[in-house]
Scaffold this motif. Sequence first.
Motif, PDB file in Angstrom:
ATOM      1  N   PHE A  33       1.119   1.558   6.020  1.00  0.00           N
ATOM      2  CA  PHE A  33      -0.012   2.575   5.366  1.00  0.00           C
ATOM      3  C   PHE A  33      -0.526   3.363   6.373  1.00  0.00           C
ATOM      4  CE2 PHE A  33      -4.257   3.659   4.224  1.00  0.00           C
ATOM      5  CZ  PHE A  33      -3.917   4.124   3.156  1.00  0.00           C
ATOM      6  N   ALA A  34      -0.911   2.926   7.391  1.00  0.00           N
ATOM      7  CA  ALA A  34      -1.767   3.558   8.446  1.00  0.00           C
ATOM      8  C   ALA A  34      -0.737   4.561   9.265  1.00  0.00           C
ATOM      9  CB  ALA A  34      -2.548   2.515   9.334  1.00  0.00           C
ATOM     10  N   ILE A  35       0.440   3.708   9.556  1.00  0.00           N
ATOM     11  CA  ILE A  35       1.331   4.503  10.546  1.00  0.00           C
ATOM     12  C   ILE A  35       1.856   5.938   9.485  1.00  0.00           C
ATOM     13  CG2 ILE A  35       3.784   4.612  11.119  1.00  0.00           C
ATOM     14  CD1 ILE A  35       3.301   1.596  11.911  1.00  0.00           C
ATOM     15  N   ILE A  36       2.212   5.729   8.137  1.00  0.00           N
ATOM     16  CA  ILE A  36       2.557   6.950   7.525  1.00  0.00           C
ATOM     17  C   ILE A  36       1.760   8.016   7.439  1.00  0.00           C
ATOM     18  CG2 ILE A  36       3.451   7.585   5.112  1.00  0.00           C
ATOM     19  CD1 ILE A  36       5.309   4.999   5.226  1.00  0.00           C
ATOM     20  N   LEU A  37       0.457   7.574   6.969  1.00  0.00           N
ATOM     21  CA  LEU A  37      -0.667   8.421   6.767  1.00  0.00           C
ATOM     22  C   LEU A  37      -0.884   9.329   8.111  1.00  0.00           C
ATOM     23  CD1 LEU A  37      -1.199   7.543   4.022  1.00  0.00           C
ATOM     24  CD2 LEU A  37      -3.527   7.602   4.455  1.00  0.00           C
ATOM     25  N   SER A  38      -0.733   8.646   9.290  1.00  0.00           N
ATOM     26  CA  SER A  38      -0.861   9.395  10.641  1.00  0.00           C
ATOM     27  C   SER A  38       0.393  10.181  10.907  1.00  0.00           C
ATOM     28  CB  SER A  38      -1.174   8.097  11.462  1.00  0.00           C
ATOM     29  OG  SER A  38      -2.256   7.473  11.324  1.00  0.00           O
ATOM     30  N   THR A  39       1.357  10.170  10.349  1.00  0.00           N
ATOM     31  CA  THR A  39       2.646  10.685  10.888  1.00  0.00           C
ATOM     32  C   THR A  39       2.603  12.259  10.504  1.00  0.00           C
ATOM     33  OG1 THR A  39       3.902   8.807  10.559  1.00  0.00           O
ATOM     34  CG2 THR A  39       5.203  10.884  10.587  1.00  0.00           C
ATOM     35  N   PRO A  40       2.962  13.148  11.397  1.00  0.00           N
ATOM     36  CA  PRO A  40       2.788  14.531  11.023  1.00  0.00           C
ATOM     37  C   PRO A  40       3.724  15.072  10.041  1.00  0.00           C
ATOM     38  CG  PRO A  40       2.942  13.919  13.461  1.00  0.00           C
ATOM     39  CD  PRO A  40       3.052  12.778  12.875  1.00  0.00           C
ATOM     40  N   VAL A  41       3.491  15.652   9.196  1.00  0.00           N
ATOM     41  CA  VAL A  41       4.390  16.323   8.279  1.00  0.00           C
ATOM     42  C   VAL A  41       5.686  17.038   8.951  1.00  0.00           C
ATOM     43  CG1 VAL A  41       4.658  18.188   6.504  1.00  0.00           C
ATOM     44  CG2 VAL A  41       2.351  16.889   6.911  1.00  0.00           C
ATOM     45  N   GLY A  42       6.747  16.601   8.210  1.00  0.00           N
ATOM     46  CA  GLY A  42       8.201  17.073   8.960  1.00  0.00           C
ATOM     47  C   GLY A  42       8.405  16.218   9.941  1.00  0.00           C
ATOM     48  N   THR A  43       7.958  15.074  10.217  1.00  0.00           N
ATOM     49  CA  THR A  43       8.521  14.194  11.379  1.00  0.00           C
ATOM     50  C   THR A  43       9.468  13.128  10.547  1.00  0.00           C
ATOM     51  OG1 THR A  43       6.495  14.238  12.207  1.00  0.00           O
ATOM     52  CG2 THR A  43       7.762  12.280  12.640  1.00  0.00           C
ATOM     53  N   LYS A  44      10.939  13.030  11.148  1.00  0.00           N
ATOM     54  CA  LYS A  44      11.674  11.880  10.469  1.00  0.00           C
ATOM     55  C   LYS A  44      11.154  10.547  10.608  1.00  0.00           C
ATOM     56  CE  LYS A  44      16.540  10.665  10.671  1.00  0.00           C
ATOM     57  NZ  LYS A  44      17.774  10.731  11.292  1.00  0.00           N
ATOM     58  N   ILE A  45      11.091   9.891   9.364  1.00  0.00           N
ATOM     59  CA  ILE A  45      10.662   8.630   9.477  1.00  0.00           C
ATOM     60  C   ILE A  45      11.693   7.597  10.006  1.00  0.00           C
ATOM     61  CG2 ILE A  45       9.570   6.716   7.711  1.00  0.00           C
ATOM     62  CD1 ILE A  45       8.786   8.853   5.900  1.00  0.00           C
ATOM     63  N   ASP A  46      11.246   6.770  10.743  1.00  0.00           N
ATOM     64  CA  ASP A  46      12.171   5.616  11.393  1.00  0.00           C
ATOM     65  C   ASP A  46      12.034   4.196  10.593  1.00  0.00           C
ATOM     66  OD1 ASP A  46      13.590   3.550  12.500  1.00  0.00           O
ATOM     67  OD2 ASP A  46      13.068   4.376  14.784  1.00  0.00           O
ATOM     68  N   TYR A  47      12.861   4.214   9.599  1.00  0.00           N
ATOM     69  CA  TYR A  47      12.696   2.892   8.669  1.00  0.00           C
ATOM     70  C   TYR A  47      12.969   1.803   9.263  1.00  0.00           C
ATOM     71  CZ  TYR A  47      12.489   6.617   4.915  1.00  0.00           C
ATOM     72  OH  TYR A  47      11.908   7.822   4.107  1.00  0.00           O
ATOM     73  N   ILE A  48      13.653   1.673  10.251  1.00  0.00           N
ATOM     74  CA  ILE A  48      13.924   0.513  10.879  1.00  0.00           C
ATOM     75  C   ILE A  48      12.484  -0.265  11.508  1.00  0.00           C
ATOM     76  CG2 ILE A  48      15.203  -0.665  12.950  1.00  0.00           C
ATOM     77  CD1 ILE A  48      17.681   1.233  12.265  1.00  0.00           C
ATOM     78  N   THR A  49      11.866   0.636  12.371  1.00  0.00           N
ATOM     79  CA  THR A  49      10.784   0.430  12.761  1.00  0.00           C
ATOM     80  C   THR A  49       9.738   0.083  11.899  1.00  0.00           C
ATOM     81  OG1 THR A  49      11.146   1.802  14.842  1.00  0.00           O
ATOM     82  CG2 THR A  49       8.624   1.204  14.332  1.00  0.00           C
ATOM     83  N   LEU A  50       9.255   0.722  10.707  1.00  0.00           N
ATOM     84  CA  LEU A  50       8.663   0.485   9.792  1.00  0.00           C
ATOM     85  C   LEU A  50       9.157  -1.155   9.272  1.00  0.00           C
ATOM     86  CD1 LEU A  50       8.224   3.684   7.657  1.00  0.00           C
ATOM     87  CD2 LEU A  50       6.862   2.667   9.407  1.00  0.00           C
ATOM     88  N   LEU A  51      10.312  -1.608   9.268  1.00  0.00           N
ATOM     89  CA  LEU A  51      10.725  -2.819   8.556  1.00  0.00           C
ATOM     90  C   LEU A  51      10.054  -3.803   9.647  1.00  0.00           C
ATOM     91  CD1 LEU A  51      12.293  -4.692   6.827  1.00  0.00           C
ATOM     92  CD2 LEU A  51      14.148  -4.068   8.085  1.00  0.00           C
ATOM     93  N   LEU A  52      10.491  -3.394  10.789  1.00  0.00           N
ATOM     94  CA  LEU A  52      10.198  -4.635  11.927  1.00  0.00           C
ATOM     95  C   LEU A  52       8.502  -4.732  12.126  1.00  0.00           C
ATOM     96  CD1 LEU A  52      12.100  -3.115  14.971  1.00  0.00           C
ATOM     97  CD2 LEU A  52      12.449  -5.329  13.934  1.00  0.00           C
ATOM     98  N   VAL A  53       7.767  -3.644  11.743  1.00  0.00           N
ATOM     99  CA  VAL A  53       6.364  -3.580  11.447  1.00  0.00           C
ATOM    100  C   VAL A  53       5.850  -4.646  10.287  1.00  0.00           C
ATOM    101  CG1 VAL A  53       4.163  -2.438  10.973  1.00  0.00           C
ATOM    102  CG2 VAL A  53       5.669  -1.412  12.593  1.00  0.00           C
TER     103      VAL A  53
END
Length: 306
Positions: A33-53
Motif C-alpha cells: 500500500f505504502a509503496i504504491i501510494l508513494s510511486t510517481p504517476v506514470g511509473t511502471k509497476i514491478d509486480y514481481i517486486t511487490l509479490l516479494l514484498v
Amino acid sequence: MSLAKHSKKDIFLSYITILRLVNGIVAGTAAIFAIILSTPVGTKIDYITLLLVLLSGMLVSSQAMIFNDIADREEDLVNAPHRPIPSKKISVKTAIIYGIIVALIALILALLIDVREGLPGISVITALIFGSSLNLYNFKVKQMGFFGNVLIGLNVVALFVYGSLFSYFVYQQGFTWVPTIVGLAAASGNVGREVIKGLPDIEGDKKAGNKTIAVLFGPRVAGIIGAFFLLGLAGGAIGAMIIADLYLPSLIIAITLAVLVLGLAIAIIITQNPKWAYTTKEILLIVFLVFLLDFIIDAIIKLVKG
C-alpha cells in the motif's frame, strides 16, 4: 493426546493455521500500500517486486505467530486448547524449528528485494526489526499489557514507513508522508484491536500474569479504551479518503468500512461478551485488509491511466 492420535490431515492443517496467514497478508499488503501510494504517476509497476514484498512481510508476521503460540502455550491450555501446540498437533521443539525456517525464508526474500531494486539493505533491516520486535512482544512485552499493544501499533507504522522509504530510494523522489499518516491511523485501529483481543482471554491472562487492560481494569474499561482507538482508525480512514481523491466505487467501499468500524466501536462499548470481542477482532482484520486493497487498486488504476 499424542501426535499419533491426530490424523495426518489435522496435523498438516495445523502447520497452516499456526501461521495465521490472514495476519501476514495484511502485513505484506500494508507495505505494498505504502509503496504504491508513494510511486510517481506514470511509473511502471514491478509486480514481481511487490509479490516479494507481500511474501516477505507475510512470512515475517507468520514466524512471529508461531513463536507467539510457543510463548502462549500455557495460557492457551485455558484460552484456546484447540490451537496446534496445546492440542499437541505440533510439539514445541518442532514449532521452534518451523518458526526459524519461516523466519530465514522471510529474510532471504527481503535480501532478494534489496538486490533486485538496488536498495541499501532497508528490506532486510526492516524484516529484522519487525520480526525481532514482534518476538520481543511475544516473550517479554506482552505481559506489560497496554505497552505491548502500543509496540504492536508501532510495528504497523513501520510497515508503512518501509513502503515510503522503498519509493524514496527506488524512484529518487522526496519522502512521501501520506502512507505514514495512514499508517498511524492503522496503528490506532490495531491498538484498539489488541485491547479488545484481551477480553476473551481474561482468565488465561490472569494465570499467565499478563497485565492487559481487561485484566487490570475490567471488561467495561477495556471496551471503552478499545473503542476509542477504533475511532482513530475511522478518523484516519476518512482523512485518507479526502487526501487520496478516490474514484467513486473505491470511495463507497471506504465509507462503508469506516461506518462498519464506527459500528464495531459502539457495539464493543455496549457489550464486552467474550465471543463478540473475538468476532470483533476477526472482523477488524478483514476490514484492515479490504481497506488497504481498496486504496491499492484505486492507486494502481491511477498509475496505469497516468
